[in-house]
Design an enzyme around this catalytic site. Structure first.
Site, PDB file in Angstrom:
ATOM      1  N   HIS A  59       0.476   8.899   4.124  1.00  0.00           N
ATOM      2  CA  HIS A  59      -0.486   7.826   3.903  1.00  0.00           C
ATOM      3  C   HIS A  59       0.318   6.549   3.699  1.00  0.00           C
ATOM      4  O   HIS A  59       1.499   6.606   3.424  1.00  0.00           O
ATOM      5  CB  HIS A  59      -1.304   8.062   2.629  1.00  0.00           C
ATOM      6  N   ALA A  60      -0.367   5.441   3.785  1.00  0.00           N
ATOM      7  CA  ALA A  60       0.199   4.168   3.358  1.00  0.00           C
ATOM      8  C   ALA A  60       1.574   3.927   3.961  1.00  0.00           C
ATOM      9  O   ALA A  60       1.795   4.108   5.145  1.00  0.00           O
ATOM     10  CB  ALA A  60       0.237   4.103   1.843  1.00  0.00           C
TER      11      ALA A  60
END
Lengths: 553, 95
Positions: free
Chosen positions: B15-16
Site C-alpha cells: 500500500h501507499a
C-alpha cells in the site's frame, strides 16, 4: 455598507486581503459520441495524462516530506497503465477522451473505495487527478490554487489534499470555504499550519474576485465591501495578534511569573521537530494509535520500543506523557474493536477494550518501560476513557507491575471528573481530554455536524467539571494537565490556568500564541476570568465575559 | 516466461509508499512485468492494478517476466518485496 457571511471559524485569527477564487470544478463532459475518431481521442488522452503526471511530479519536487510522497503517488496514478487501458476501452466504445477519463476515473475511484481503509481514502485523490487530466483536455486552468505574488484570501468550494499540500503560506492570508465543517480536511490543515480559516460559509463563492474582505475566525465572519477604517482596524488587530505570537521562546508563564509549562500533543514521530522548534517543554499527549493504524495485528514489542525511544530521546530531562492505545469510536481498529456497536462513543473503547483484550496493553506497557530504561526523559503513561475509580486502580497496578513509574488517567468522562479526588488517589496524575469531556457532558456526538454547536469547551458545564478536577488535584498534590483542543485556544488557556491546570498541552503551532496570551494575565487575573466564565450562562457568554476582562496590550 | 513466488515483507503490505516504489521499479525493468495474487494478475507497472490486489504483509505474490534477462529483473523485484519498507513503524501520519 459592508455585508457579512458566516461560517465555522477555525482558530482565533483575523486577516484582511483581496479575494482570489479557486477555478470552479469542471462540468460533467458530454456523453455524445466522439467526432474526432478513436485514434485521435486516445492520443489526446495519452498527452493529457502525461502532462498531468509531469505537472504533479514538478509539484512533488517543490513540496516536502509526506506531501511530496503523496504527489509522487498521484503522478503515478495520472499515467497509470490500468487507467489508460480503461480509458482506451471507453474510447473504442465511442466516447470522447474527456468522457472516458471522467468515467474511467470514477470507476477506478469506486474500485479503491471498495477496498476501504487507506486505499479508500485514495479514492478522493483519483477524483482530483481525473479532474486535472480533464482540465488539460479542455485547455482550461487546472482546478488548483491560483498563483499570486501579493497576499490574498483564497475562496474555494473546498480544498483537495493536493492543493493544501502546496499552499504558499507567505501569500495566502486566509482560507474561506463554501463547504466543509470543523473536521474537514481544510479545517484540519488550517489548524495544523495556523492559517486563518472560516469553513462552511454559504455564499462565499459569490464574492467577486478582487473584493477586499476581513476574515475573522473568532466570530466565523467574512465581511466584504469594507471601508478604509474597517480595513485599518482589522490590520491592526492582525498585527497585534502576530506580535503576541512573536513572544520570544521561553517556558510558559503568566505575567506575574507563575510557571505554566506548555507541552506538545503529538500524533506521530514526524511532529517531534516542529514541537522542539516551537519550544514545547515536553509532550503532554503522545497518541499511539498511529503505531496500530492499518495493521491487522498489533505491532511487536521490539517495533514499539524503537518508536518510543525515538520519542523519549527527543526530550531529555523533560516530561513525556504517552497515552496507551485509544481504540474505538472515532478510531476503530479492525483487530480490536467491534464495528457493529450502535453507539461506539458509548461502547467498548479506550481502556475498556484494552482490559477486554489483554495482550495489547501488556505489550505496550512492556515496550514503554523498556524504552524508558535507557532514556533521560520522564516517561508518564496514561489510560484513555477511564470512567471509574476501580478502572484507575486497575490500570495503575497493571502499569506499575510492568515497570511504569508514573501511571495516570485521562479525564474525559463526566463520572471521572465528578469523583476525580477518588481517581487521583489511585494514580500519579490526570490529564483532561476536553474534546471527549465536552462530547460526553453535552451528550453531542463530536463527529456529527448537526450537533456541532454543542461541541464547545467554553460551556460553563464543561468548565465546572474541569474546575472540579483541578481542585481535587490541588488538594491531593497531583498534577492536572489539559490535553485537548481547549488548551490551544489562547483565551480559554487563560481560563484553564485560572481553574488550576498545572500544564497545557496542544498541537505545536498553537504554542506561540498561547505563550503570548498567558504573558498578559497574572494568576489573579486568570482566576477572575475563570470565575466569570464559570458564572456565565453559556459558551458564548463565557467567551464574552473573559474578553471583557482582557488586560490592555 | 519466468515466474517467482515471494512473501511480501512490508508491514503495511503493498500500500501507499512501498507500492509506489515497487511500481516505479517495475516500470523501469524495461519488460512487461505481471504481479499476481490469489489467481488475479495485474500489470506490475500500474499503481492502481497493484493496490487493487490488496496485498498485505505475509501474502504470497507471483512475479512473471518474459525474455532473456527475466532472472535479473526478478532478482531485483523479489529483493524489493522481501524488504520491509515500513521498518520505521511510526513514520506515517494518520490520514
Amino acid at each position: 455598507m459592508s455585508s457579512v457571511l458566516t461560517g465555522v471559524g477555525i482558530g482565533r485569527g483575523i486577516a484582511v486581503g483581496p479575494v482570489l477564487r479557486m477555478p470552479s470544478p469542471l462540468p460533467e463532459p458530454s456523453d455524445a459520441p466522439s467526432a474526432r475518431g478513436a485514434d485521435a481521442e486516445k492520443a489526446r488522452a495519452a498527452d493529457a495524462m502525461a502532462a498531468t503526471a509531469t505537472d504533479l511530479r514538478q509539484r512533488a519536487g517543490r513540496a516536502a516530506g509526506s506531501a511530496a510522497d503523496v504527489l509522487e503517488a498521484q503522478a503515478l496514478m495520472a499515467e497509470d497503465p490500468t487507467l489508460k487501458a480503461d480509458v482506451d476501452g471507453r474510447i473504442d466504445g465511442g466516447a470522447t477522451a474527456d468522457r472516458a477519463v471522467f468515467d474511467g476515473g470514477a470507476a477506478m475511484a469506486e474500485m479503491l473505495a471498495g477496498l476501504g481503509g487507506y486505499l479508500g481514502e485514495r479514492a478522493a485523490d483519483l477524483h482530483d487527478i481525473s479532474s486535472r487530466i480533464r482540465a488539460h483536455l479542455a485547455g482550461v486552468p487546472a482546478p488548483a490554487v491560483p498563483d499570486s505574488d501579493v497576499p490574498f484570501v483564497l475562496v474555494a468550494r473546498d480544498l483537495a489534499p493536493a492543493d493544501t499540500a502546496l499552499l504558499d503560506l507567505s501569500v495566502v492570508r486566509a482560507l474561506v470555504c463554501e463547504e466543509g465543517g470543523p473536521t474537514s480536511h481544510t479545517a484540519i490543515l488550517a489548524r495544523e499550519k495556523g492559517i486563518v480559516a472560516v469553513v462552511g460559509v454559504r455564499g462565499a463563492l459569490g464574492i467577486v474576485e478582487g473584493t477586499s474582505v476581513v476574515v475573522d475566525a473568532a466570530s466565523g465572519e467574512v465581511e466584504s465591501d469594507i471601508d478604509e477604517a474597517r480595513t485599518a482596524a482589522a490590520e491592526r488587530e492582525a498585527s497585534e495578534r502576530a506580535a503576541r505570537t512573536q513572544a520570544p521562546i521561553a517556558p510558559g508563564r503568566l505575567a506575574d511569573g507563575t510557571a505554566l509549562p506548555l507541552l506538545a500533543n503529538l500524533g506521530s514521530l514526524d511532529g517531534i521537530a516542529a514541537a522542539v522548534e516551537a519550544g514545547a517543554e515536553g509532550v503532554g499527549l503522545f497518541r499511539t494509535e498511529v503505531l496500530f493504524l492499518d495493521a491487522t495485528e498489533a505491532p511487536t514489542v521490539d517495533a514499539q520500543v524503537t518508536a518510543y525511544r525515538t520519542l523519549l530521546d527527543a526530550f531529555p530531562g523533560r516530561k513525556v506523557v504517552v497515552r496507551v492505545l485509544d481504540a474505538g469510536a472515532d478510531k476503530p481498529l479492525s483487530f480490536l474493536t467491534d464495528s457493529t456497536e450502535e453507539n461506539p462513543a458509548l461502547g467498548l473503547r479506550g481502556l475498556r477494550v484494552l482490559r477486554a483484550q489483554g495482550t495489547v496493553l501488556e505489550d505496550q506497557l512492556t515496550a514503554l518501560a523498556r524504552a524508558a530504561d535507557t532514556a533521560e526523559a520522564d516517561l508518564q503513561v496514561m489510560a484513555p476513557m477511564v470512567a471509574t475509580t476501580e478502572e484507575a486502580r486497575w490500570f495503575a497496578a497493571r502499569a506499575r507491575e510492568l515497570g511504569i513509574r508514573t501511571p495516570g488517567v485521562m479525564i474525559e468522562v463526566p463520572s471521572a471528573a465528578l469523583v476525580a479526588d477518588r481517581l487521583l488517589a489511585e494514580v500519579e496524575f490526570a490529564s483532561i481530554g476536553t474534546n471527549d469531556l465536552t462530547q460526553y457532558t453535552m451528550a453531542a456526538d463530536r463527529l456529527l455536524g448537526s450537533v456541532a454547536s454543542y461541541q464547545d469547551p467554553w460551556h460553563p458545564a464543561v468548565l465546572r467539571l474541569v474546575g472540579e478536577v483541578c481542585a481535587a488535584g490541588q488538594r491531593l498534590g497531583r498534577p492536572v494537565g489539559i490535553c485537548g483542543e481547549a488548551a490551544a485556544d489562547p483565551e480559554l488557556a487563560v481560563v484553564l490556568a485560572g481553574l488550576g491546570a498545572t500544564t497545557l498541552s496542544m498541537s505545536p503551532p498553537a504554542i506561540a500564541e498561547v505563550r503570548g496570551e498567558l504573558l498578559r494575565w497574572t494568576l489573579e487575573d486568570a482566576r477572575t476570568a475563570a470565575r466569570a466564565a464559570l458564572d456565565a450562562e453559556d459558551a458564548d457568554a463565557a467567551r464574552a465575559a473573559v474578553r471583557a476582562l482582557t488586560p490592555d496590550p | 516466461m519466468t515466474h517467482r513466488t515471494i512473501e511480501v515483507a512490508s508491514t503495511h503490505g503493498l500500500h501507499a509508499r512501498p507500492a509506489a516504489l515497487f511500481v516505479q521499479a517495475a516500470a523501469k525493468a524495461g519488460r512487461p512485468v505481471r504481479l499476481a495474487k490469489g489467481g488475479r494478475e495485474v500489470d506490475a507497472a500500474s499503481i492502481l492494478g497493484v493496490v487493487s490486489l490488496g496485498v498485505s504483509r505475509g501474502d504470497e505474490v507471483t512475479l512473471t517476466v518474459d525474455g532473456g534477462d527475466a532472472d535479473r529483473i526478478l532478482d531485483e523485484l523479489a529483493a524489493f518485496l522481501r524488504t520491509d519498507h515500513d521498518a520505521a513503524p511510526a513514520a506515517a501520519e494518520p490520514a
